[in-house]
Design an enzyme around this catalytic site. Structure first.
Site, PDB file in Angstrom:
ATOM      1  N   LYS A 115      70.202 135.236  50.646  1.00 47.68           N
ATOM      2  CA  LYS A 115      68.976 136.000  50.380  1.00 47.68           C
ATOM      3  C   LYS A 115      68.992 136.439  48.935  1.00 47.68           C
ATOM      4  O   LYS A 115      70.052 136.594  48.343  1.00 47.68           O
ATOM      5  CB  LYS A 115      68.909 137.246  51.277  1.00 47.68           C
TER       6      LYS A 115
HETATM    7  N1  GLU Z   1      62.252 134.704  54.333  1.00 47.97           N
HETATM    8  C1  GLU Z   1      62.165 133.958  55.557  1.00 47.97           C
HETATM    9  C2  GLU Z   1      63.187 134.473  56.554  1.00 47.97           C
HETATM   10  O1  GLU Z   1      63.607 135.606  56.486  1.00 47.97           O
HETATM   11  C3  GLU Z   1      62.231 132.451  55.342  1.00 47.97           C
HETATM   12  C4  GLU Z   1      63.488 131.930  54.722  1.00 47.97           C
HETATM   13  C5  GLU Z   1      63.454 130.445  54.386  1.00 47.97           C
HETATM   14  O2  GLU Z   1      62.488 129.782  54.698  1.00 47.97           O
HETATM   15  O3  GLU Z   1      64.451 129.999  53.803  1.00 47.97           O
HETATM   16  O4  GLU Z   1      63.533 133.814  57.497  1.00 47.97           O
END
Ligand code: GLU
Length: 425
Positions: A115
């Site tokens: 993240k």
């Molecule tokens: N931000 C989204 C999540 O928390 C998508 C992450 C992604 O597609 O890599 O799952």
């Protein structure tokens, strides 16, 4: 509990990272996880903090703080979104990265978890400022991202346009186009059809399955949604078309409710005109908090963390809570909801549709071969239904809640991969 693990963080006041670690500790006991592997999974593999200098429109300079955390890469490249928000903290990014590892494992896509985040207030920045900040952040984290290493995506307040800037900056640094470095891109530069609505669509698929198991008809089932961003807005839209009745919706400024059902099309038009659901004439004002406790069958927290607590959990009326947001329910609230017979579809299941179609996007980019939307949606449905069924079976088999069921599967898979690979050197 083994002495290799310091559990002090899991007690006392809960920040979101302590909450994520406590969830892992809980399932480690259930899984009788090897203490060394437990300690391994309890901390992130890699944490990068960057300073992001940016020239503002008035020619002054500001320095933003940004992060990229890679939690685990045993099952494949790290994957996870980037959040732009004034309340971003390193601990929050660490928690969100850990949750991505479990989420990718639960839907069984070959990724680890990561993240990113920047402490900033994107609502008060111009497009030019956002572009400068995004490009410099990309350049700073370019030392650890890439299609075979770590693939960012959208999260709270980040958009396809921002993904396009990330793709372009990374590509320009290497000298050729590398679309697979980021997902959630616009279609014109290698995005996938269906990615924009994937989180909401996946959430609806698991709600459909949950209602079927509980013997509740989806037709006319009353839905309340907290949050009207990418997940909440599209959930309202898709679910109202599918026959659900949307009875309450809120965003960061407030909410509205209508027991007869909200006209979602008109609400979306109102939101795009005014920037908020507040003031919509097709319903009565309701506070953001009250939306969580309103009379409904399905509650979808689709905003930020820690909104369902021991304090409000006893008053939640929904029969199913589907976590489109990451981390909306505190562990103590989880037990209250379980005891009250409310089924919580945990974040790592309920919002996994987004990263699932991100995986499809990455596969299409690497193959330079693109699928039509029917194919994307059909594959998404198969993945979500399979993950729901596996989680439901686990939960039933061990008489545990759906979160624990999901964690047993997901943490088990990450632990297995980590154990098989062993520890280098
Ligand atoms: N931000 C989204 C999540 O928390 C998508 C992450 C992604 O597609 O890599 O799952």
């Amino acid at each position: 509990m083994s002495s290799t693990i310091d559990r002090s963080a899991a007690q006392g006041s809960r920040n979101v990272w302590e909450m994520a670690q406590a969830q892992l500790d809980d399932v480690a006991l259930l899984l009788e996880l090897n203490p060394g592997i437990h300690a391994f999974l309890r901390s992130p593999k890699r944490v990068l903090t960057v300073s992001v200098p940016c020239e503002m429109d008035d020619r002054s300079y500001r320095v933003f703080e940004g992060y990229r955390v890679q939690h685990n890469m045993s099952r494949g490249p790290a994957k996870g979104g980037i959040r732009f928000h004034p309340d971003v903290t390193l601990d929050e990014v660490k928690a969100l990265a850990m949750w991505m590892s479990w989420k990718c494992a639960l839907v069984d896509i070959p990724f680890g978890g990561a993240k990113g985040g920047i402490i900033c207030d994107p609502k008060n920045m111009s497009m030019r400022e956002l572009e400068h900040m995004t490009r410099r952040y990309t350049s700073e984290i370019s030392i650890i991202i890439g299609p075979e290493r770590d693939i960012p995506a959208p999260d709270v307040y980040t958009t396809p346009q921002i993904m396009a800037w990330i793709m372009d900056t990374f590509s320009m640094m290497r000298g050729y186009s590398i679309p697979g470095v980021v997902t959630g891109k616009p279609i014109a530069i290698g995005g996938s059809l269906g990615r924009d609505k994937a989180t909401a669509r996946g959430c609806m698929f698991v709600i459909d399955e949950a209602l079927r198991e509980l013997g509740i008809s989806a037709d006319g089932a009353r839905v309340a949604i907290q949050g009207f961003g990418n997940a909440g807005l599209h959930a309202a839209e898709l679910m109202s078309v599918a026959g659900y009745k949307i009875v309450a919706v809120s965003d960061s400024r407030g909410g509205i409710a209508n027991a007869k059902g909200i006209d979602v099309k008109k609400l979306i038009a109102h939101k795009s005109e005014t920037g908020s659901v507040v003031g919509f004439s097709g319903g009565d004002a309701m506070s953001n908090k009250d939306v969580l406790e309103c009379d409904c069958d399905v509650l979808i927290p689709a905003a930020l963390e820690k909104v369902i607590t021991a304090e409000n959990a006893p008053r939640i009326k929904a029969k199913v809570v589907a976590e489109a947001a990451n981390g909306p329910t505190l562990p103590e609230a989880d037990s209250i909801l379980f005891d009250r017979g409310i089924m919580v579809l945990p974040d790592i299941l309920a919002n996994a549709g987004g990263v699932t179609v991100s995986y499809f996007e990455w596969v299409q980019d690497l193959q330079e071969n693109f699928w039509d939307e029917e194919e994307v949606n059909a594959r998404l449905k198969r993945t979500m239904v399979r993950a729901f069924k596996a989680t439901y079976e686990k939960a039933k088999q061990h008489k545990i809640n759906m979160r624990r069921g999901a964690y047993v599967l997901a943490v088990g898979r990450v632990a297995e991969a980590t154990m098989l690979r062993g520890v280098y050197p």
